[in-house]
Design a protein around this motif. Structure first.
Motif, mmCIF file in Angstrom:
data_model
loop_
_atom_site.group_PDB
_atom_site.id
_atom_site.type_symbol
_atom_site.label_atom_id
_atom_site.label_comp_id
_atom_site.label_asym_id
_atom_site.label_seq_id
_atom_site.Cartn_x
_atom_site.Cartn_y
_atom_site.Cartn_z
ATOM 1 N N THR A 200 -104.926 18.796 8.480
ATOM 2 C CA THR A 200 -106.221 18.287 8.036
ATOM 3 C C THR A 200 -107.151 18.061 9.225
ATOM 4 O O THR A 200 -108.335 18.420 9.179
ATOM 5 C CB THR A 200 -106.034 16.976 7.250
ATOM 6 N N ALA A 201 -106.611 17.474 10.297
ATOM 7 C CA ALA A 201 -107.423 17.208 11.495
ATOM 8 C C ALA A 201 -107.933 18.496 12.120
ATOM 9 O O ALA A 201 -109.016 18.524 12.726
ATOM 10 C CB ALA A 201 -106.593 16.421 12.515
ATOM 11 N N ALA A 202 -107.171 19.570 11.968
ATOM 12 C CA ALA A 202 -107.577 20.862 12.532
ATOM 13 C C ALA A 202 -108.460 21.654 11.576
ATOM 14 O O ALA A 202 -108.828 22.803 11.862
ATOM 15 C CB ALA A 202 -106.337 21.676 12.883
ATOM 16 N N GLY A 203 -108.775 21.052 10.424
ATOM 17 C CA GLY A 203 -109.616 21.732 9.455
ATOM 18 C C GLY A 203 -108.903 22.843 8.714
ATOM 19 O O GLY A 203 -109.538 23.772 8.196
ATOM 20 N N ARG A 204 -107.587 22.749 8.641
ATOM 21 C CA ARG A 204 -106.798 23.783 7.979
ATOM 22 C C ARG A 204 -106.227 23.238 6.665
ATOM 23 O O ARG A 204 -105.966 22.041 6.534
ATOM 24 C CB ARG A 204 -105.664 24.261 8.892
ATOM 25 N N ALA A 205 -106.024 24.130 5.709
ATOM 26 C CA ALA A 205 -105.518 23.716 4.401
ATOM 27 C C ALA A 205 -104.064 23.266 4.505
ATOM 28 O O ALA A 205 -103.286 23.782 5.320
ATOM 29 C CB ALA A 205 -105.631 24.875 3.411
ATOM 30 N N VAL A 206 -103.709 22.293 3.686
ATOM 31 C CA VAL A 206 -102.329 21.826 3.591
ATOM 32 C C VAL A 206 -101.630 22.655 2.512
ATOM 33 O O VAL A 206 -102.125 22.728 1.376
ATOM 34 C CB VAL A 206 -102.266 20.328 3.242
ATOM 35 N N PRO A 207 -100.483 23.285 2.829
ATOM 36 C CA PRO A 207 -99.811 24.120 1.819
ATOM 37 C C PRO A 207 -99.448 23.328 0.567
ATOM 38 O O PRO A 207 -99.026 22.180 0.645
ATOM 39 C CB PRO A 207 -98.545 24.594 2.548
ATOM 40 N N ASP A 208 -99.623 23.968 -0.583
ATOM 41 C CA ASP A 208 -99.251 23.307 -1.840
ATOM 42 C C ASP A 208 -97.774 22.918 -1.838
ATOM 43 O O ASP A 208 -97.398 21.878 -2.395
ATOM 44 C CB ASP A 208 -99.527 24.237 -3.023
ATOM 45 N N ASP A 209 -96.942 23.758 -1.234
ATOM 46 C CA ASP A 209 -95.514 23.467 -1.192
ATOM 47 C C ASP A 209 -95.219 22.152 -0.474
ATOM 48 O O ASP A 209 -94.226 21.487 -0.775
ATOM 49 C CB ASP A 209 -94.751 24.609 -0.496
ATOM 50 N N LEU A 210 -96.072 21.772 0.494
ATOM 51 C CA LEU A 210 -95.842 20.517 1.211
ATOM 52 C C LEU A 210 -95.940 19.339 0.244
ATOM 53 O O LEU A 210 -95.092 18.430 0.276
ATOM 54 C CB LEU A 210 -96.839 20.364 2.363
ATOM 55 N N HIS A 211 -96.954 19.336 -0.590
ATOM 56 C CA HIS A 211 -97.102 18.235 -1.551
ATOM 57 C C HIS A 211 -95.910 18.203 -2.508
ATOM 58 O O HIS A 211 -95.440 17.123 -2.895
ATOM 59 C CB HIS A 211 -98.408 18.390 -2.325
ATOM 60 N N ARG A 212 -95.439 19.376 -2.881
ATOM 61 C CA ARG A 212 -94.288 19.447 -3.787
ATOM 62 C C ARG A 212 -93.048 18.832 -3.151
ATOM 63 O O ARG A 212 -92.330 18.046 -3.779
ATOM 64 C CB ARG A 212 -94.032 20.908 -4.147
ATOM 65 N N VAL A 213 -92.776 19.183 -1.890
ATOM 66 C CA VAL A 213 -91.595 18.632 -1.213
ATOM 67 C C VAL A 213 -91.772 17.135 -0.996
ATOM 68 O O VAL A 213 -90.825 16.351 -1.152
ATOM 69 C CB VAL A 213 -91.338 19.360 0.127
ATOM 70 N N LEU A 214 -92.977 16.731 -0.649
ATOM 71 C CA LEU A 214 -93.235 15.305 -0.429
ATOM 72 C C LEU A 214 -92.937 14.501 -1.692
ATOM 73 O O LEU A 214 -92.352 13.413 -1.630
ATOM 74 C CB LEU A 214 -94.682 15.103 -0.002
ATOM 75 N N THR A 215 -93.282 15.043 -2.840
ATOM 76 C CA THR A 215 -92.975 14.373 -4.110
ATOM 77 C C THR A 215 -91.470 14.233 -4.306
ATOM 78 O O THR A 215 -90.987 13.198 -4.800
ATOM 79 C CB THR A 215 -93.585 15.165 -5.286
#
Length: 237
Positions: A200-215
């Protein structure tokens, strides 16, 4: 870069580490229905040779030579499955698998990783997984996070493997037993949060898979363990 989702699908529509989760007898049956008559005859001969002469004869065993021919004889879309079957027929142990991995092409290394849960019951082949996880070859990475890794890779290294998948674009669907291993893992959650913040700080998108694993790392009811692989004899590999 070739991403894991570009991996040719197996005839039933599956792909990636699914090959590591299917019993060799099922792989053989699917291949027999899909290969040409000439390819089936070659495969049957290769499997017979591997079963009859599983050890090394001379500088290299016959079945190892057949691994190199798999793509040409059976087609690149079937080569991974064919190599897994040959390794299984040869009853390749950790030493033989290590030899094939070290000396082999990327495709042969991938087949070794797919075959691990069928052939090695303990952690002695983890150095092969660790080597694959150091690469940026997404198809090799996808093969490296299968059932064998789910069973044996220590937590710290496993967390970094998940992050490596996210970083390189390997779908987390390839990570065997992800739900169980990620469950309640607060350290993995911290690492995912740090990675998301960096993106986010680098202005890059966060992969959808990251949110899935975080859940999955949350305090939900503990999911059941992976039922494992069933081998030719119907027992868990």
């Amino acid at each position: 870069m070739t991403h894991a989702h570009a991996h040719p699908a197996y005839p039933d529509g599956t792909q990636g580490t699914t090959l590591a989760r299917v019993a060799p007898s099922d792989l053989h049956r699917r291949l027999a229905a899909d290969l040409s008559e000439a390819a089936r005859a070659w495969l049957d001969q290769a499997l017979d040779e591997a079963a009859t002469h599983p050890g090394t004869h001379g500088p290299v065993s016959v079945w190892e030579l057949r691994l190199a021919e798999a793509g040409r004889r059976c087609g690149p879309e079937h080569a991974d499955a064919v190599r897994v079957l040959i390794l299984h027929a040869a009853r390749a142990d950790a030493d033989a698998l290590t030899r094939v991995y070290v000396q082999g092409t990327a495709a042969e290394r991938r087949a070794v990783l797919y075959a691990l849960p069928h052939l090695v019951s303990g952690p002695e082949a983890l150095p092969l997984v660790e080597d694959a996880l150091r690469t940026n070859d997404t198809r090799l990475l996808a093969a490296a996070v299968g059932p064998y890794t789910a069973r044996h890779l220590p937590a710290h290294a496993w967390r970094h493997a998940v992050l490596k998948c996210l970083f390189t674009g390997v779908p987390v669907d390839e990570v065997a037993d992800l739900e169980r291993r990620a469950h309640g893992d607060t350290e993995l959650a911290r690492m995912l949060g740090d990675y998301a913040a960096e993106r986010t700080a680098a202005g890059r998108a966060v992969p959808d898979d990251l949110h899935r694993v975080l859940t999955l790392t949350g305090p939900t009811p503990t999911p059941p363990a992976d039922p494992g692989i069933r081998g030719f004899d119907g027992k868990e590999s």
